[in-house]
Design a protein around this motif. Structure first.
Motif, PDB file in Angstrom:
ATOM      1  N   ARG A   1       0.266  -1.610  -0.482  1.00  0.00           N
ATOM      2  CA  ARG A   1       0.061  -0.257  -0.025  1.00  0.00           C
ATOM      3  C   ARG A   1       1.244   1.186  -0.043  1.00  0.00           C
ATOM      4  NH1 ARG A   1      -5.266  -0.785   3.442  1.00  0.00           N
ATOM      5  NH2 ARG A   1      -6.062  -3.023   2.372  1.00  0.00           N
TER       6      ARG A   1
ATOM      7  N   ARG B   1      -5.827  -0.419  -7.720  1.00  0.00           N
ATOM      8  CA  ARG B   1      -6.728  -0.230  -6.867  1.00  0.00           C
ATOM      9  C   ARG B   1      -6.430   1.469  -6.023  1.00  0.00           C
ATOM     10  NH1 ARG B   1      -7.583  -2.297  -1.410  1.00  0.00           N
ATOM     11  NH2 ARG B   1      -9.584  -2.037  -0.720  1.00  0.00           N
TER      12      ARG B   1
ATOM     13  N   SER C   1      -7.455   5.641  -3.768  1.00  0.00           N
ATOM     14  CA  SER C   1      -8.300   5.986  -3.490  1.00  0.00           C
ATOM     15  C   SER C   1      -7.435   7.101  -3.577  1.00  0.00           C
ATOM     16  CB  SER C   1      -8.679   5.654  -1.740  1.00  0.00           C
ATOM     17  OG  SER C   1      -9.184   5.144  -1.251  1.00  0.00           O
TER      18      SER C   1
ATOM     19  N   SER D   1      -6.519   1.338   6.334  1.00  0.00           N
ATOM     20  CA  SER D   1      -8.109   0.780   6.344  1.00  0.00           C
ATOM     21  C   SER D   1      -8.504  -0.445   5.936  1.00  0.00           C
ATOM     22  CB  SER D   1      -9.144   1.528   5.876  1.00  0.00           C
ATOM     23  OG  SER D   1     -10.379   1.782   5.732  1.00  0.00           O
ATOM     24  N   ASP D   2      -9.576  -1.455   5.789  1.00  0.00           N
ATOM     25  CA  ASP D   2      -9.638  -2.670   5.447  1.00  0.00           C
ATOM     26  C   ASP D   2     -10.773  -2.389   3.871  1.00  0.00           C
ATOM     27  OD1 ASP D   2      -8.843  -3.669   7.643  1.00  0.00           O
ATOM     28  OD2 ASP D   2      -9.884  -4.428   8.667  1.00  0.00           O
ATOM     29  N   ASP D   3     -11.209  -1.245   4.106  1.00  0.00           N
ATOM     30  CA  ASP D   3     -12.037  -0.860   2.648  1.00  0.00           C
ATOM     31  C   ASP D   3     -12.214   0.593   2.131  1.00  0.00           C
ATOM     32  OD1 ASP D   3     -13.925  -1.765   0.791  1.00  0.00           O
ATOM     33  OD2 ASP D   3     -16.076  -1.349   2.193  1.00  0.00           O
TER      34      ASP D   3
ATOM     35  N   ARG E   1     -12.275   3.835   0.196  1.00  0.00           N
ATOM     36  CA  ARG E   1     -13.261   4.721  -0.689  1.00  0.00           C
ATOM     37  C   ARG E   1     -12.082   4.818  -2.337  1.00  0.00           C
ATOM     38  NH1 ARG E   1     -16.706   8.893   3.319  1.00  0.00           N
ATOM     39  NH2 ARG E   1     -16.003   9.951   1.275  1.00  0.00           N
TER      40      ARG E   1
END
Length: 288
Positions: free
Chosen positions: A71, A134, A136, A187-189, A191
């Motif tokens: 990440r 992926r 944000s 964060s696990d999920d 936005r």
């Protein structure tokens, strides 16, 4: 084990994000600080963080630095006008290295924001979205910290100059934006988009009043036309291109470009945000 990386980790936002990751429970051994100047990274090494060296202009070095990273907090580059090609390198390196998630520090309402600063952020968002990574987008509003230098000058002269009219700024402390980035990385999920703005919405008259209150010195706001403000900044030693960007940003404030009622930042942090007065007090104390 999840490995987290932060670019620009010796800068204000990146360095604060590394500290926030550690404060929120990330193990130092799981944090990678990507820096341009290794001599500035001693404190990071002392904290047990892995330091890797890469410049946004060197895609091979970036790929090496990002290898093994799950990440990434991708802090936007500081060289306005060069950001898109530099950011292209970071995105390509992240994809080649197999980074699983990228959080990018963008600007408030990037897809509709009229500020000149927004163009490269929107281009970068599109590049990331098209990359298949992926992501944000952390659309940061103005930093209250941006007003520290101007506050010092305003205290000396009694006048805070600008070109924002009666437009409001929903600003926040740089450290609060950094803490939000850490929260998203952990964060696990997460936005896809966060519109990050402060809970204080102040115009320049109110900012001048805050400077006056903390300094005990009368300070008033004087509004200038955009071009006159740019000329004044240039006369104070700011290079013409950057003076133009600052004046353009102030003019954007005047039409609501940095006002927002978004609560994303407060919700991510789960605590009150640092007010302008506290940021000015701390910043001015450092400058003395």
């Amino acid at each position: 084990m999840t490995t987290y990386a932060v670019t620009g980790a010796t800068g204000g936002l990146g360095g604060s994000a590394v500290r926030s990751l550690l404060e929120r429970g990330a193990a130092p051994a799981d944090v990678v600080a990507i820096v341009r100047s290794p001599e500035k990274a001693e404190a990071l090494r002392d904290a047990g963080v892995t330091v890797r060296v890469a410049d946004y202009g060197d895609v091979d070095a970036l790929t090496s630095a990002l290898t093994g990273v799950d990440r990434l907090f991708f802090v936007s580059g500081s060289e306005v006008g060069q950001r898109t090609p530099q950011h292209t390198n970071v995105i390509a390196a992240a994809k080649t290295a197999g980074v699983g998630f990228v959080a990018y520090s963008s600007i408030l309402d990037a897809d509709t924001n009229p500020l000149a600063l927004a163009a490269e952020h929107l281009e970068t968002e599109k590049l990331i979205a098209d990359s298949g990574l992926r992501y944000s987008f952390l659309r940061n509003n103005w930093y209250w910290d941006n007003y520290v230098a101007g506050a010092g000058a305003a205290i000396e002269s009694g006048i805070l100059y600008g070109a924002a009219g009666d437009g409001k700024v929903a600003g926040a402390a740089r450290d609060d934006y950094a803490a939000a980035a850490a929260a998203v990385l952990l964060s696990d999920d997460p936005r896809p988009i966060y519109e990050l703005a402060g809970s204080q919405r102040l115009d320049y008259t109110e900012i001048a009043a805050t400077i006056a209150k903390i300094s005990g010195t009368p300070v008033r706001y004087e509004n200038l036309p955009e071009q006159a403000y740019a000329a004044a900044l240039e006369g104070n030693g700011i290079p013409a291109p950057f003076a133009g960007i600052l004046a353009n940003s102030d003019a954007g404030i005047g039409v609501g470009a940095l006002d927002s009622d978004s609560t994303d930042l407060t919700e991510l942090l789960g605590r009150p945000l640092v007010p302008l007065a506290d940021v000015l007090n701390a910043g001015l104390a450092v400058r003395v």
